[in-house]
Motif scaffolding. Sequence first.
Motif, mmCIF file in Angstrom:
data_model
loop_
_atom_site.group_PDB
_atom_site.id
_atom_site.type_symbol
_atom_site.label_atom_id
_atom_site.label_comp_id
_atom_site.label_asym_id
_atom_site.label_seq_id
_atom_site.Cartn_x
_atom_site.Cartn_y
_atom_site.Cartn_z
ATOM 1 N N MET A 117 0.834 -1.204 0.000
ATOM 2 C CA MET A 117 0.000 0.000 0.000
ATOM 3 C C MET A 117 0.869 1.255 0.000
ATOM 4 S SD MET A 117 -3.067 -0.913 2.660
ATOM 5 C CE MET A 117 -4.270 -2.195 2.326
ATOM 6 N N GLU A 118 1.947 1.225 0.767
ATOM 7 C CA GLU A 118 2.856 2.383 0.856
ATOM 8 C C GLU A 118 3.578 2.645 -0.473
ATOM 9 O OE1 GLU A 118 3.657 1.361 5.581
ATOM 10 O OE2 GLU A 118 5.142 0.838 4.061
ATOM 11 N N GLN A 119 3.646 1.627 -1.320
ATOM 12 C CA GLN A 119 4.296 1.769 -2.624
ATOM 13 C C GLN A 119 3.319 2.093 -3.752
ATOM 14 O OE1 GLN A 119 6.052 -2.148 -2.682
ATOM 15 N NE2 GLN A 119 8.020 -1.433 -1.902
ATOM 16 N N THR A 120 2.024 2.007 -3.477
ATOM 17 C CA THR A 120 1.022 2.182 -4.529
ATOM 18 C C THR A 120 0.990 3.634 -5.007
ATOM 19 O OG1 THR A 120 -0.301 0.389 -3.599
ATOM 20 C CG2 THR A 120 -1.418 1.896 -5.097
ATOM 21 N N PRO A 121 1.118 3.864 -6.304
ATOM 22 C CA PRO A 121 1.257 5.245 -6.800
ATOM 23 C C PRO A 121 0.006 6.103 -6.704
ATOM 24 C CG PRO A 121 1.178 3.682 -8.638
ATOM 25 C CD PRO A 121 1.279 2.867 -7.391
ATOM 26 N N ASP A 122 -1.191 5.488 -6.681
ATOM 27 C CA ASP A 122 -2.420 6.281 -6.785
ATOM 28 C C ASP A 122 -3.184 6.451 -5.472
ATOM 29 O OD1 ASP A 122 -2.533 6.749 -9.767
ATOM 30 O OD2 ASP A 122 -2.396 4.557 -9.729
ATOM 31 N N VAL A 123 -2.637 5.974 -4.353
ATOM 32 C CA VAL A 123 -3.348 6.145 -3.082
ATOM 33 C C VAL A 123 -3.371 7.618 -2.692
ATOM 34 C CG1 VAL A 123 -2.829 3.842 -2.188
ATOM 35 C CG2 VAL A 123 -1.252 5.706 -1.725
ATOM 36 N N ASN A 124 -4.462 8.010 -2.040
ATOM 37 C CA ASN A 124 -4.507 9.379 -1.531
ATOM 38 C C ASN A 124 -4.218 9.383 -0.019
ATOM 39 O OD1 ASN A 124 -6.998 8.820 -0.116
ATOM 40 N ND2 ASN A 124 -8.106 9.175 -2.037
ATOM 41 N N ARG A 125 -4.176 10.537 0.570
ATOM 42 C CA ARG A 125 -3.724 10.657 1.962
ATOM 43 C C ARG A 125 -4.724 10.116 2.979
ATOM 44 N NH1 ARG A 125 0.834 13.429 2.672
ATOM 45 N NH2 ARG A 125 0.328 13.829 4.854
ATOM 46 N N SER A 126 -5.932 9.778 2.535
ATOM 47 C CA SER A 126 -6.906 9.213 3.476
ATOM 48 C C SER A 126 -6.436 7.857 4.026
ATOM 49 C CB SER A 126 -8.275 9.048 2.801
ATOM 50 O OG SER A 126 -8.254 8.018 1.836
ATOM 51 N N TRP A 127 -5.540 7.173 3.293
ATOM 52 C CA TRP A 127 -5.057 5.866 3.729
ATOM 53 C C TRP A 127 -4.093 5.962 4.914
ATOM 54 C CZ3 TRP A 127 -6.832 1.264 1.755
ATOM 55 C CH2 TRP A 127 -7.643 1.365 0.615
ATOM 56 N N LEU A 128 -3.593 7.154 5.176
ATOM 57 C CA LEU A 128 -2.690 7.325 6.315
ATOM 58 C C LEU A 128 -3.359 6.986 7.633
ATOM 59 C CD1 LEU A 128 -0.796 10.650 5.461
ATOM 60 C CD2 LEU A 128 0.239 8.406 5.847
ATOM 61 N N ASP A 129 -4.653 7.200 7.718
ATOM 62 C CA ASP A 129 -5.394 6.978 8.962
ATOM 63 C C ASP A 129 -5.854 5.524 9.035
ATOM 64 O OD1 ASP A 129 -6.748 7.276 11.323
ATOM 65 O OD2 ASP A 129 -8.506 8.216 10.415
ATOM 66 N N GLY A 130 -4.946 4.618 9.391
ATOM 67 C CA GLY A 130 -5.314 3.230 9.627
ATOM 68 C C GLY A 130 -5.241 2.309 8.429
ATOM 69 N N TYR A 131 -4.772 2.815 7.283
ATOM 70 C CA TYR A 131 -4.612 1.980 6.076
ATOM 71 C C TYR A 131 -5.935 1.396 5.580
ATOM 72 C CZ TYR A 131 0.474 2.299 6.487
ATOM 73 O OH TYR A 131 1.770 2.764 6.534
ATOM 74 N N GLY A 132 -7.012 2.135 5.759
ATOM 75 C CA GLY A 132 -8.306 1.729 5.223
ATOM 76 C C GLY A 132 -9.033 0.723 6.088
ATOM 77 N N SER A 133 -10.185 0.279 5.601
ATOM 78 C CA SER A 133 -11.036 -0.694 6.283
ATOM 79 C C SER A 133 -11.304 -1.874 5.360
ATOM 80 C CB SER A 133 -12.371 -0.050 6.680
ATOM 81 O OG SER A 133 -12.161 1.071 7.504
ATOM 82 N N PRO A 134 -11.516 -3.071 5.932
ATOM 83 C CA PRO A 134 -11.786 -4.240 5.079
ATOM 84 C C PRO A 134 -13.101 -4.103 4.333
ATOM 85 C CG PRO A 134 -11.244 -4.899 7.337
ATOM 86 C CD PRO A 134 -11.470 -3.421 7.355
ATOM 87 N N CYS A 135 -13.112 -4.560 3.092
ATOM 88 C CA CYS A 135 -14.359 -4.602 2.332
ATOM 89 C C CYS A 135 -15.224 -5.756 2.836
ATOM 90 C CB CYS A 135 -14.086 -4.797 0.845
ATOM 91 S SG CYS A 135 -13.317 -3.376 0.042
ATOM 92 N N SER A 136 -16.516 -5.562 2.867
ATOM 93 C CA SER A 136 -17.445 -6.609 3.298
ATOM 94 C C SER A 136 -17.624 -7.636 2.185
ATOM 95 C CB SER A 136 -18.798 -5.998 3.663
ATOM 96 O OG SER A 136 -19.352 -5.337 2.534
ATOM 97 N N ASP A 137 -18.256 -8.737 2.546
ATOM 98 C CA ASP A 137 -18.466 -9.835 1.609
ATOM 99 C C ASP A 137 -19.194 -9.377 0.347
ATOM 100 O OD1 ASP A 137 -19.983 -12.159 0.400
ATOM 101 O OD2 ASP A 137 -18.851 -13.246 1.913
ATOM 102 N N ASP A 138 -20.226 -8.532 0.502
ATOM 103 C CA ASP A 138 -21.002 -8.121 -0.674
ATOM 104 C C ASP A 138 -20.176 -7.260 -1.632
ATOM 105 O OD1 ASP A 138 -20.958 -6.120 1.259
ATOM 106 O OD2 ASP A 138 -22.894 -5.289 0.667
ATOM 107 N N VAL A 139 -19.235 -6.459 -1.097
ATOM 108 C CA VAL A 139 -18.363 -5.665 -1.964
ATOM 109 C C VAL A 139 -17.401 -6.576 -2.719
ATOM 110 C CG1 VAL A 139 -16.562 -3.894 -2.018
ATOM 111 C CG2 VAL A 139 -18.527 -3.621 -0.504
ATOM 112 N N ILE A 140 -16.891 -7.603 -2.043
ATOM 113 C CA ILE A 140 -16.009 -8.570 -2.694
ATOM 114 C C ILE A 140 -16.732 -9.217 -3.872
ATOM 115 C CG2 ILE A 140 -14.740 -10.740 -2.375
ATOM 116 C CD1 ILE A 140 -14.421 -9.920 0.591
ATOM 117 N N ARG A 141 -17.972 -9.630 -3.642
ATOM 118 C CA ARG A 141 -18.747 -10.288 -4.694
ATOM 119 C C ARG A 141 -19.116 -9.317 -5.822
ATOM 120 N NH1 ARG A 141 -20.345 -15.313 -2.831
ATOM 121 N NH2 ARG A 141 -19.826 -15.629 -0.635
ATOM 122 N N TRP A 142 -19.178 -8.038 -5.508
ATOM 123 C CA TRP A 142 -19.440 -7.024 -6.529
ATOM 124 C C TRP A 142 -18.212 -6.797 -7.412
ATOM 125 C CZ3 TRP A 142 -16.855 -2.165 -6.292
ATOM 126 C CH2 TRP A 142 -17.273 -1.234 -7.263
#
Length: 306
Positions: free
Chosen positions: A217-242
Amino acid sequence: MYRFYQKDVFEIMEYSFNSLSEFLDYLDNTPINTKVWNKRNLSSARKDDGWSQTKTFQEARELCKFGYHENFDKFLSLKDQLSKYIKISYNSKREYNYYVGYAPNVKAYLEGNPLSMFNKDNSPKKHVDIYYNISVIASVSAKQIYHRGIITLCLVEILESMGYSVGLNLVVLGYSGNQIHYTKLDLKKAGERLNPQKLYFPMCHPSFLRRLIFRLMEQTPDVNRSWLDGYGSPCSDDVIRWLIPLKENDIVICGPNEMGVFGQDLAKDADNVLQYISQFKSDLINVENFRKETGKTRSLFKQHLD
């Protein structure tokens, strides 16, 4: 390997790796995105071995590359015992008597039965892809991660013993704002033999996510600064299936809390996982058969978990 695209209102940052070695090579040869992170705020390098279970990023990398051996014998013992008591309903290849076949039925031959050869239904194997999402919230314990890994490896072995061709894909799906970070890593291709030693670290150790994936994640070129606060949240099952184009037999293994894996009782955790999967695969998973057996064997698991 990496692509950035839009899907509905979301920006998707997607990685795809064919092997663990390809993944580690990418980490070794890709710079940190210094527009968002600097050396002082890298979670992958934090000196906190309690949460990640490793002292440094380099230690986690070495464990992934050369193998994680701590309590591996205990892991194999638990996995083998659990495999014996997980019951899954399926139609095995039917054996029957016929004029021709792969072996003689001596009893039928002596009785003068013209159908004196054993034959089998050799219909093509059905294929199952398992998507194992290791993205978890910060409060998930190492024991929950460990139990979920054991249960998933048991599921792979049992499906293969039933005649299914099984592919095992480790995925990481997390979001922050309107961005989704999606990593897919092939741990086991269909037809490839299951190697528990190779899979033990990425599936059962918190450092694979909390150091190696965080470094990605720290190497990903397109992440924005919102990821600094906890490195995001896990996607739920329905988002995975989407997001993932699942086929008919595919199985999703999502967050421990979502599937009822609490890290206290391995048999109960496995029961909950099968119940969860059976919502989508009721023709494959027979929860009632499993429940009957686990009631007899919980003490057996507990003595190994002490």
